[in-house]
Design a protein around this motif. Structure first.
Motif, PDB file in Angstrom:
ATOM      1  N   LYS A 144      32.956 -14.885 -11.407  1.00  0.00           N
ATOM      2  CA  LYS A 144      31.855 -14.028 -11.887  1.00  0.00           C
ATOM      3  C   LYS A 144      31.830 -12.720 -11.107  1.00  0.00           C
ATOM      4  N   ASP A 157      17.998 -21.501 -17.864  1.00  0.00           N
ATOM      5  CA  ASP A 157      17.580 -22.492 -16.865  1.00  0.00           C
ATOM      6  C   ASP A 157      16.085 -22.695 -17.020  1.00  0.00           C
ATOM      7  N   ARG A 173      28.205 -12.049  -5.662  1.00  0.00           N
ATOM      8  CA  ARG A 173      28.403 -12.037  -7.109  1.00  0.00           C
ATOM      9  C   ARG A 173      27.222 -11.375  -7.824  1.00  0.00           C
ATOM     10  N   ASP A 189      22.955 -17.902 -19.965  1.00  0.00           N
ATOM     11  CA  ASP A 189      22.541 -19.297 -19.712  1.00  0.00           C
ATOM     12  C   ASP A 189      21.028 -19.367 -19.715  1.00  0.00           C
ATOM     13  N   ARG A 230      33.095 -24.645  -6.247  1.00  0.00           N
ATOM     14  CA  ARG A 230      31.848 -23.861  -6.312  1.00  0.00           C
ATOM     15  C   ARG A 230      32.148 -22.398  -5.979  1.00  0.00           C
TER      16      ARG A 230
HETATM   17  P1  ATP Z   1      23.442 -16.781 -14.171  1.00  0.00           P
HETATM   18  O1  ATP Z   1      22.794 -15.786 -15.036  1.00  0.00           O
HETATM   19  O2  ATP Z   1      24.819 -16.392 -13.804  1.00  0.00           O
HETATM   20  O3  ATP Z   1      23.361 -18.185 -14.676  1.00  0.00           O
HETATM   21  P2  ATP Z   1      21.547 -17.752 -12.271  1.00  0.00           P
HETATM   22  O4  ATP Z   1      20.706 -17.066 -11.245  1.00  0.00           O
HETATM   23  O5  ATP Z   1      20.827 -18.349 -13.426  1.00  0.00           O
HETATM   24  O6  ATP Z   1      22.630 -16.722 -12.773  1.00  0.00           O
HETATM   25  P3  ATP Z   1      22.565 -20.366 -11.781  1.00  0.00           P
HETATM   26  O7  ATP Z   1      23.740 -20.800 -11.000  1.00  0.00           O
HETATM   27  O8  ATP Z   1      22.486 -20.676 -13.213  1.00  0.00           O
HETATM   28  O9  ATP Z   1      22.418 -18.805 -11.514  1.00  0.00           O
HETATM   29  O10 ATP Z   1      21.299 -20.972 -11.033  1.00  0.00           O
HETATM   30  C1  ATP Z   1      20.010 -21.007 -11.623  1.00  0.00           C
HETATM   31  C2  ATP Z   1      18.946 -20.816 -10.563  1.00  0.00           C
HETATM   32  O11 ATP Z   1      18.995 -21.909  -9.648  1.00  0.00           O
HETATM   33  C3  ATP Z   1      19.119 -19.578  -9.708  1.00  0.00           C
HETATM   34  O12 ATP Z   1      18.544 -18.435 -10.296  1.00  0.00           O
HETATM   35  C4  ATP Z   1      18.420 -19.978  -8.440  1.00  0.00           C
HETATM   36  O13 ATP Z   1      17.019 -19.881  -8.606  1.00  0.00           O
HETATM   37  C5  ATP Z   1      18.763 -21.450  -8.327  1.00  0.00           C
HETATM   38  N1  ATP Z   1      19.977 -21.702  -7.531  1.00  0.00           N
HETATM   39  C6  ATP Z   1      21.229 -21.872  -7.982  1.00  0.00           C
HETATM   40  N2  ATP Z   1      22.096 -22.122  -7.003  1.00  0.00           N
HETATM   41  C7  ATP Z   1      21.376 -22.113  -5.872  1.00  0.00           C
HETATM   42  C8  ATP Z   1      21.682 -22.330  -4.492  1.00  0.00           C
HETATM   43  N3  ATP Z   1      22.925 -22.565  -4.100  1.00  0.00           N
HETATM   44  N4  ATP Z   1      20.657 -22.266  -3.603  1.00  0.00           N
HETATM   45  C9  ATP Z   1      19.402 -22.012  -4.015  1.00  0.00           C
HETATM   46  N5  ATP Z   1      19.046 -21.813  -5.274  1.00  0.00           N
HETATM   47  C10 ATP Z   1      20.015 -21.851  -6.207  1.00  0.00           C
END
Ligand code: ATP
Ligand code: MG
Length: 445
Positions: free
Chosen positions: A208, A41, A163, A39, A201
């Motif tokens: 995962k 972001d 996870r 993904d 959620r």
């Molecule tokens: P993945 O590679 O699985 O997407 P990810 O860390 O990018 O892992 P996401 O769910 O896409 O996870 O979230 C993107 C970012 O948003 C996270 O890295 C974190 O910085 C922030 N984030 C997501 N969910 C939360 C939460 N519940 N509380 C605080 N920050 C969050």
């Protein structure tokens, strides 16, 4: 591709950074698998409406527009979130208010873990105010700020921590993250708060987690936390089977089975929960040995209730439930039996049941090499039946219902009965699957 997204926002006068998983994986030194892309972001000071304007030539989904997130389909989905400061979390779920006037540093401060609170711009400059890179190098998972406070704000972060520990690996395939001691203590203290979290959620994090390379270790270590959401795991823990074939507790056995199957969500779930019905059906017989008659059926029921509680999707639930229900099939090197089962279950399900059985036996810790050979032979037999196009279902028969009626059988249930009987004769090898042989078998009966 990602750089160009940042550049488009910059050209329009905004600042923009890659954050989250993609950056974390890059810093870990992992290579992206084109089959399974990461993904993306992005965080920016552009407001959601402004992001939509910048990407007016793309499809944009308003994924979480109130919280500042839109997904731009480039065509790969990219989640673009406006810098924000979160207000108080009075419901332990959502911030009461979000404020889009934040700076990058404030935006990073609201993120869950230091390793997720790093940002990189289009030129590769990194902002890392909480020492995320150092933690990544030292394999430490640590919340940004006080862990108890951060888990109270949003207890989902507890599941996310599990996870990340289960799923993140180094380029050598080692586990990438271990919770630091304060974070670890807070995970356990705050675990009861998981009850408040929206099941959807939790479910997406749980999926995962179980497909992670270190899911087994994380479940062993944190079963008391996961058990808040999935109580049957607690009943499996320390459950001694009082049976000479089983040297492990039910939980340890199931974890080992889960570790033995491929990285596939349905297989992982089925393996982890295949014996979830054992504690409930357990009794010690006159022989002094533990028995668990009917545990696959009980297991299916308990598994479905777990998945309902998680509001899991139907397809995953049904597929894993079918495997749990049938995991006690006893396979033999018997072509006719295999064909009957291919018809009854479909070849795909039968192969998966076989995979689960093999994992189940491996996970006893005392599977004989002969049994391993038997599983391999049975798998080849099934694959051979398929590759040679041998008949195992009604649709493979050389005649159909119309032919049966034309041969003088009255239209109605009798037609199906005749076809089924013919199918049995064919799969047992007693007659050939040719029009002639089948029609003459009808006239003889
Ligand atoms: P993945 O590679 O699985 O997407 P990810 O860390 O990018 O892992 P996401 O769910 O896409 O996870 O979230 C993107 C970012 O948003 C996270 O890295 C974190 O910085 C922030 N984030 C997501 N969910 C939360 C939460 N519940 N509380 C605080 N920050 C969050
Ligand atoms: Mg992500």
């Amino acid at each position: 591709m990602n750089v160009s997204i940042l550049q488009r926002l910059e050209t329009a006068g905004f600042s923009a950074y890659i954050v989250g998983g993609r950056l974390r994986n890059m810093l870990l030194g992992l290579e992206e698998d084109p089959e399974n892309p990461w993904d993306t972001d992005v965080t920016t000071n552009a407001l959601p409406e402004q992001v939509k304007d910048v990407f007016s030539d793309c499809r944009v989904l308003e994924t979480g527009i109130r919280h500042g997130t839109v997904t731009v389909l480039t065509p790969e989905p990219v989640e673009i979130t406006t810098f924000r400061k979160d207000g108080a979390y009075s419901d332990s779920r959502h911030p009461d208010s979000v404020d889009f006037s934040a700076t990058l540093e404030e935006d990073l401060a609201r993120r869950d873990f230091t390793v997720n609170a790093i940002a990189m711009d289009a030129r590769g400059n990194i902002e890392d105010p909480f020492g995320g890179r150092e933690d990544l190098n030292n394999h430490i998972l640590r919340t940004v700020g006080d862990p108890e406070e951060r888990f109270r704000e949003d207890p989902l972060r507890i599941f996310r921590a599990l996870r990340f520990m289960a799923a993140l690996t180094t380029p050598d395939g080692e586990r990438a993250l271990y919770a630091d001691s304060k974070t670890e203590a807070a995970l356990f203290t705050c675990a009861p708060l998981l009850e408040k979290i929206a099941p959807e959620r939790l479910c997406s994090e749980f999926y995962k987690l179980i497909t992670g390379d270190f899911a087994g270790d994380v479940i062993r270590e944190y079963v008391d936390i996961i058990g808040v959401v999935i109580p049957p795991l607690l009943a499996m823990k320390d459950f001694n089977q009082h049976n000479p074939y089983h040297k492990y507790t039910v939980l340890e056995h199931c974890i080992r089975a889960m570790e033995a199957v491929d990285k596939d969500r349905v297989m992982k779930l089925a393996a982890l929960f295949h014996d979830v019905g054992k504690p409930e059906t357990f009794f010690i017989g006159d022989d002094g040995i533990g028995h668990m008659y009917g545990h696959p059926q009980a297991g299916e029921r308990i598994f479905r209730s777990i998945m309902t509680r998680l509001k899991a999707d139907r397809a995953t639930t049904d597929q894993a439930a079918a495997l749990i229900k049938h995991h006690d099939l006893v396979f033999h090197r018997d072509r006719a039996l295999l064909k009957r089962w291919m018809n009854r279950f479909t070849p795909e399900l039968l192969l998966r049941i076989l995979t689960l059985k093999e994992a189940d036996n491996l996970a006893t810790g005392n599977m004989s090499p002969e049994l391993g050979d038997k599983f391999r032979e049975i798998r080849s037999m099934i694959l051979e039946i398929l590759s040679e196009g041998e008949c195992f279902s009604l649709k493979d028969l050389a005649i159909d219902g119309n032919d049966v009626i034309a041969a003088g059988i009255e239209a109605g249930p009798a037609v199906g009965e005749v076809l089924s009987r013919l199918l049995s004769l064919v799969t047992e090898g007693r007659i050939e699957n040719t029009r002639e042989a089948l029609l003459s078998a009808i006239s003889r009966s």
